[in-house]
Motif scaffolding. Structure first.
Motif, PDB file in Angstrom:
ATOM      1  N   TRP A  31       4.698 -17.209  -2.763  1.00 10.81           N
ATOM      2  CA  TRP A  31       4.597 -17.462  -4.195  1.00 10.81           C
ATOM      3  C   TRP A  31       5.005 -16.220  -4.974  1.00 10.81           C
ATOM      4  O   TRP A  31       5.041 -15.109  -4.426  1.00 10.81           O
ATOM      5  CB  TRP A  31       3.171 -17.871  -4.581  1.00 10.81           C
ATOM      6  N   GLY A  51      -3.129  -3.131   7.278  1.00 11.17           N
ATOM      7  CA  GLY A  51      -2.775  -3.954   6.127  1.00 11.17           C
ATOM      8  C   GLY A  51      -3.235  -5.390   6.326  1.00 11.17           C
ATOM      9  O   GLY A  51      -4.215  -5.661   7.036  1.00 11.17           O
ATOM     10  N   ASN A  53       8.726  -0.545   9.648  1.00  6.58           N
ATOM     11  CA  ASN A  53       8.199   0.688  10.266  1.00  6.58           C
ATOM     12  C   ASN A  53       8.066   0.493  11.771  1.00  6.58           C
ATOM     13  O   ASN A  53       7.001   0.110  12.255  1.00  6.58           O
ATOM     14  CB  ASN A  53       6.818   1.017   9.676  1.00  6.58           C
ATOM     15  N   SER A  56       2.225  -5.808  -7.864  1.00  3.25           N
ATOM     16  CA  SER A  56       3.301  -6.006  -8.848  1.00  3.25           C
ATOM     17  C   SER A  56       2.891  -7.031  -9.901  1.00  3.25           C
ATOM     18  O   SER A  56       3.730  -7.478 -10.676  1.00  3.25           O
ATOM     19  CB  SER A  56       4.574  -6.460  -8.135  1.00  3.25           C
ATOM     20  N   LYS A  57       1.612  -7.402  -9.884  1.00  4.97           N
ATOM     21  CA  LYS A  57       1.121  -8.409 -10.841  1.00  4.97           C
ATOM     22  C   LYS A  57      -0.092  -7.808 -11.561  1.00  4.97           C
ATOM     23  O   LYS A  57       0.079  -6.912 -12.384  1.00  4.97           O
ATOM     24  CB  LYS A  57       0.784  -9.713 -10.098  1.00  4.97           C
ATOM     25  N   SER A  85       5.652 -11.971   3.904  1.00  4.41           N
ATOM     26  CA  SER A  85       4.747 -12.800   3.112  1.00  4.41           C
ATOM     27  C   SER A  85       3.341 -12.730   3.683  1.00  4.41           C
ATOM     28  O   SER A  85       3.145 -12.454   4.875  1.00  4.41           O
ATOM     29  CB  SER A  85       5.221 -14.256   3.107  1.00  4.41           C
ATOM     30  N   VAL A 125      -5.480   1.825  13.042  1.00  3.09           N
ATOM     31  CA  VAL A 125      -4.989   3.117  12.566  1.00  3.09           C
ATOM     32  C   VAL A 125      -4.074   2.860  11.380  1.00  3.09           C
ATOM     33  O   VAL A 125      -3.061   2.173  11.520  1.00  3.09           O
ATOM     34  CB  VAL A 125      -4.193   3.858  13.674  1.00  3.09           C
TER      35      VAL A 125
HETATM   36  C1  LIG Z   1       4.318  -5.480  -4.583  1.00  2.00           C
HETATM   37  C2  LIG Z   1       4.261  -6.566  -3.573  1.00  2.00           C
HETATM   38  C3  LIG Z   1       4.065  -7.882  -3.976  1.00  2.00           C
HETATM   39  C4  LIG Z   1       4.009  -8.903  -3.038  1.00  2.00           C
HETATM   40  N1  LIG Z   1       3.806 -10.176  -3.469  1.00  2.00           N
HETATM   41  C5  LIG Z   1       3.682 -11.166  -2.557  1.00  2.00           C
HETATM   42  C6  LIG Z   1       3.419 -12.504  -2.966  1.00  2.00           C
HETATM   43  O1  LIG Z   1       3.305 -12.792  -4.158  1.00  2.00           O
HETATM   44  N2  LIG Z   1       3.262 -13.456  -2.010  1.00  2.00           N
HETATM   45  C7  LIG Z   1       3.375 -13.166  -0.686  1.00  2.00           C
HETATM   46  O2  LIG Z   1       3.229 -14.053   0.156  1.00  2.00           O
HETATM   47  N3  LIG Z   1       3.658 -11.908  -0.272  1.00  2.00           N
HETATM   48  C8  LIG Z   1       3.808 -10.912  -1.170  1.00  2.00           C
HETATM   49  N4  LIG Z   1       4.079  -9.634  -0.742  1.00  2.00           N
HETATM   50  C9  LIG Z   1       4.305  -9.387   0.684  1.00  2.00           C
HETATM   51  C10 LIG Z   1       3.011  -9.177   1.434  1.00  2.00           C
HETATM   52  O3  LIG Z   1       2.139  -8.337   0.742  1.00  2.00           O
HETATM   53  C11 LIG Z   1       3.357  -8.594   2.799  1.00  2.00           C
HETATM   54  O4  LIG Z   1       4.169  -9.533   3.455  1.00  2.00           O
HETATM   55  C12 LIG Z   1       2.122  -8.280   3.621  1.00  2.00           C
HETATM   56  O5  LIG Z   1       1.381  -7.260   3.031  1.00  2.00           O
HETATM   57  C13 LIG Z   1       2.546  -7.868   5.030  1.00  2.00           C
HETATM   58  O6  LIG Z   1       1.427  -7.467   5.748  1.00  2.00           O
HETATM   59  P1  LIG Z   1       1.595  -6.442   6.961  1.00  2.00           P
HETATM   60  O7  LIG Z   1       0.223  -6.233   7.484  1.00  2.00           O
HETATM   61  O8  LIG Z   1       2.676  -6.890   7.850  1.00  2.00           O
HETATM   62  O9  LIG Z   1       2.121  -5.100   6.297  1.00  2.00           O
HETATM   63  P2  LIG Z   1       1.391  -4.164   5.259  1.00  2.00           P
HETATM   64  O10 LIG Z   1       0.448  -4.916   4.394  1.00  2.00           O
HETATM   65  O11 LIG Z   1       2.477  -3.390   4.605  1.00  2.00           O
HETATM   66  O12 LIG Z   1       0.515  -3.169   6.168  1.00  2.00           O
HETATM   67  C14 LIG Z   1       1.091  -2.250   7.035  1.00  2.00           C
HETATM   68  C15 LIG Z   1       0.298  -0.954   6.954  1.00  2.00           C
HETATM   69  O13 LIG Z   1       0.660  -0.119   8.044  1.00  2.00           O
HETATM   70  C16 LIG Z   1       0.841   1.202   7.585  1.00  2.00           C
HETATM   71  N5  LIG Z   1       1.677   1.925   8.559  1.00  2.00           N
HETATM   72  C17 LIG Z   1       3.018   1.985   8.632  1.00  2.00           C
HETATM   73  N6  LIG Z   1       3.418   2.707   9.691  1.00  2.00           N
HETATM   74  C18 LIG Z   1       2.286   3.108  10.308  1.00  2.00           C
HETATM   75  C19 LIG Z   1       2.033   3.869  11.471  1.00  2.00           C
HETATM   76  N7  LIG Z   1       3.032   4.361  12.241  1.00  2.00           N
HETATM   77  N8  LIG Z   1       0.762   4.139  11.813  1.00  2.00           N
HETATM   78  C20 LIG Z   1      -0.266   3.653  11.050  1.00  2.00           C
HETATM   79  N9  LIG Z   1      -0.090   2.909   9.949  1.00  2.00           N
HETATM   80  C21 LIG Z   1       1.178   2.632   9.587  1.00  2.00           C
HETATM   81  C22 LIG Z   1       1.464   0.988   6.237  1.00  2.00           C
HETATM   82  O14 LIG Z   1       1.407   2.147   5.425  1.00  2.00           O
HETATM   83  C23 LIG Z   1       0.617  -0.145   5.705  1.00  2.00           C
HETATM   84  O15 LIG Z   1      -0.576   0.355   5.150  1.00  2.00           O
HETATM   85  C24 LIG Z   1       4.152  -8.600  -1.668  1.00  2.00           C
HETATM   86  C25 LIG Z   1       4.375  -7.275  -1.249  1.00  2.00           C
HETATM   87  C26 LIG Z   1       4.431  -6.269  -2.184  1.00  2.00           C
HETATM   88  C27 LIG Z   1       4.674  -4.862  -1.746  1.00  2.00           C
END
Ligand SMILES: Cc1cc2nc3c(=O)[nH]c(=O)nc-3n(C[C@H](O)[C@H](O)[C@H](O)COP(=O)(O)OP(=O)(O)OC[C@H]3O[C@@H](n4cnc5c(N)ncnc54)[C@H](O)[C@@H]3O)c2cc1C
Length: 411
Positions: free
Chosen positions: A327, A14, A248, A50-51, A298, A36
């Motif tokens: 935001w 992500g 997770n 969501s936008k 975020s 992965v």
């Molecule tokens: C609808 C929505 C709107 C948002 N709007 C905003 C905003 O306006 N402003 C803002 O700052 N933030 C916003 N956010 C929050 C922001 O998108 C998240 O904080 C950000 O994506 C976090 O990044 P991450 O890499 O930690 O997690 P993620 O982007 O969730 O990535 C984690 C990935 O790991 C995968 N995964 C989980 N477990 C495993 C595993 N065991 N093995 C392999 N893969 C796995 C998940 O499926 C996912 O694909 C929003 C989030 C959502 C859902």
């Protein structure tokens, strides 16, 4: 620096994972990097889900953080549609859900969170949606092809409110249910929730505060109604659940790492295992902006922690001190937040509450700790320095919207 032989495994593909891989390469790391990810897509941004993606203004390819070819060019291996199911810390390897074992020199956990589900009767009915992934939104959109659907949104946080704004603007009948007595109860206590309540009601959203869900009812396996804590039965063609996420982290917890609410890391994104780091939505970390460890959801946090973790791995460790910011877009209003208002003792409003542009500044012991800016980008841009420096301000000047915030920043 980590041994190149086994390389770096990133669990998750992500926002945080993508930044980590890029920062490692930019920092000169030449060993193997493998991401992965259990979704079918290369790293993509979630905020538009969501936008603009929900409203149909943005296509799926425009969610991708980089074109798919970028990862091959950078020699970052993507293993998509695969989940890290187990972590063997002694052998320093992860096991995927297809039983493949991958060795690591460093493992970076960037697995985000999954939507919390309702636990009432009827949750197995069709027509119940969550908002976390492209697949979730595609499923929701498929249920919205008919006009004027009756949508009940459970949860008055950012996700619920942004979805409400898009669906209402699309002509659907929207009800938002919130168990607390105000919106955004988890994040802000100020005139902002009241402003958002008026904003949504003004657009024709039926917002019910202090209202929970007792159960979901339906016929032929399809949801048809929501039974409220008040006893009322609300008819519903679709239900959208936005009640937060569960980090997770189960494979890490099973491997013995402390995961009270997310995996516990230090200011260098290190877990208690020197070869495992964690970043993004799943990382419970110390913050100089909060009195207790926090888990932030975020884009800013995901990106900045990824940069911090890359520095740690590359032997250039710098503590994570980035200022949190966030935001949210609802109708024509852009809300921008800097800092964390947890523990504030004073709020000062700049401008007329309820009439954007206006801002709410949060202070503790006379020092600025956070800002909420409603369609007021100037306060957001200028006020960030007040938060970063925890600047002590003159409250009378602060309350005067004709005084620019940059004038309050010490030279
Ligand atoms: C609808 C929505 C709107 C948002 N709007 C905003 C905003 O306006 N402003 C803002 O700052 N933030 C916003 N956010 C929050 C922001 O998108 C998240 O904080 C950000 O994506 C976090 O990044 P991450 O890499 O930690 O997690 P993620 O982007 O969730 O990535 C984690 C990935 O790991 C995968 N995964 C989980 N477990 C495993 C595993 N065991 N093995 C392999 N893969 C796995 C998940 O499926 C996912 O694909 C929003 C989030 C959502 C859902």
């Amino acid at each position: 620096m980590a041994e190149a032989a086994d390389g770096i495994i990133i669990a998750g593909a992500g926002q945080a994972a993508a930044q980590l891989a890029q920062s490692l390469r930019a920092g000169g790391y030449a060993g193997p990097v493998t991401m992965v990810g259990d979704e079918a897509f290369p790293p993509y941004e979630r905020p538009p889900l969501s936008k603009d993606y929900l409203s149909g203004k943005r296509q799926v390819e425009r969610l991708f953080l980089r074109p798919p070819a970028f990862w091959a060019e950078k020699q970052v291996e993507l293993r998509l549609g695969r989940r890290v199911a187990g972590v063997d810390r002694l052998a320093r390897r992860v096991v995927l859900d297809d039983s493949t074992a991958l060795p690591y020199a460093k493992l970076v956990w960037a697995a985000g969170g999954r939507p919390r589900r309702l636990s009432c009767p009827g949750t197995d009915l069709a027509g119940i949606h969550h908002i976390r992934s492209i697949a979730d939104i595609d499923g929701l959109k498929a249920g919205l092809v008919l006009p004027e659907r009756r949508v009940v949104i459970v949860g008055g946080g950012y996700i619920g409110l942004e979805s409400a704004a898009v669906l209402r603007s699309g002509g659907h009948h929207v009800t938002v249910l919130e168990t607390q007595d105000r919106l955004l109860a988890r994040v802000t206590a100020s005139p902002v929730p009241q402003f958002l309540l008026n904003l949504h009601r003004g657009h024709g959203v039926d917002v019910r505060l202090s209202t929970g869900v007792e159960g979901l009812t339906g016929g032929d396996g399809q949801v048809a109604g929501v039974r409220l804590s008040t006893g009322e039965l609300l008819p519903a063609d679709l239900v959208v659940v936005g009640i937060g996420i569960i980090p997770n982290v189960e494979p890490l917890a099973a491997a013995g790492l402390a995961c009270p609410d997310g995996v516990q890391v230090d200011e260098y994104c290190r877990t208690s295992d020197p070869d495992i780091l964690a970043i993004g939505d799943c990382a419970l970390h110390p913050s100089r902006f909060a009195p207790v460890p926090v888990r932030l959801e975020s884009v800013q946090n995901a990106i900045d922690q990824a940069k911090c973790a890359a520095g740690t791995i590359l032997g250039q460790a710098e503590p994570y001190t980035a200022m949190p910011w966030f935001w949210s877009d609802q109708y024509a209003v852009k809300m921008q937040t800097a800092g964390l208002s947890i523990g504030h003792d004073t709020q000062i409003v700049r401008g007329a509450v309820g009439v954007p542009p206006f801002s709410v500044v949060y202070l503790r012991d006379g020092r600025v700790i956070a800002l909420d800016c409603l369609s007021c980008p100037r306060d957001f841009m200028q006020g960030r320095a007040l938060v970063t420096g925890a600047v002590a301000v003159n409250p009378i000047r602060l309350a005067d919207p004709t005084v620019e915030l940059k004038a309050l920043v010490p030279a």
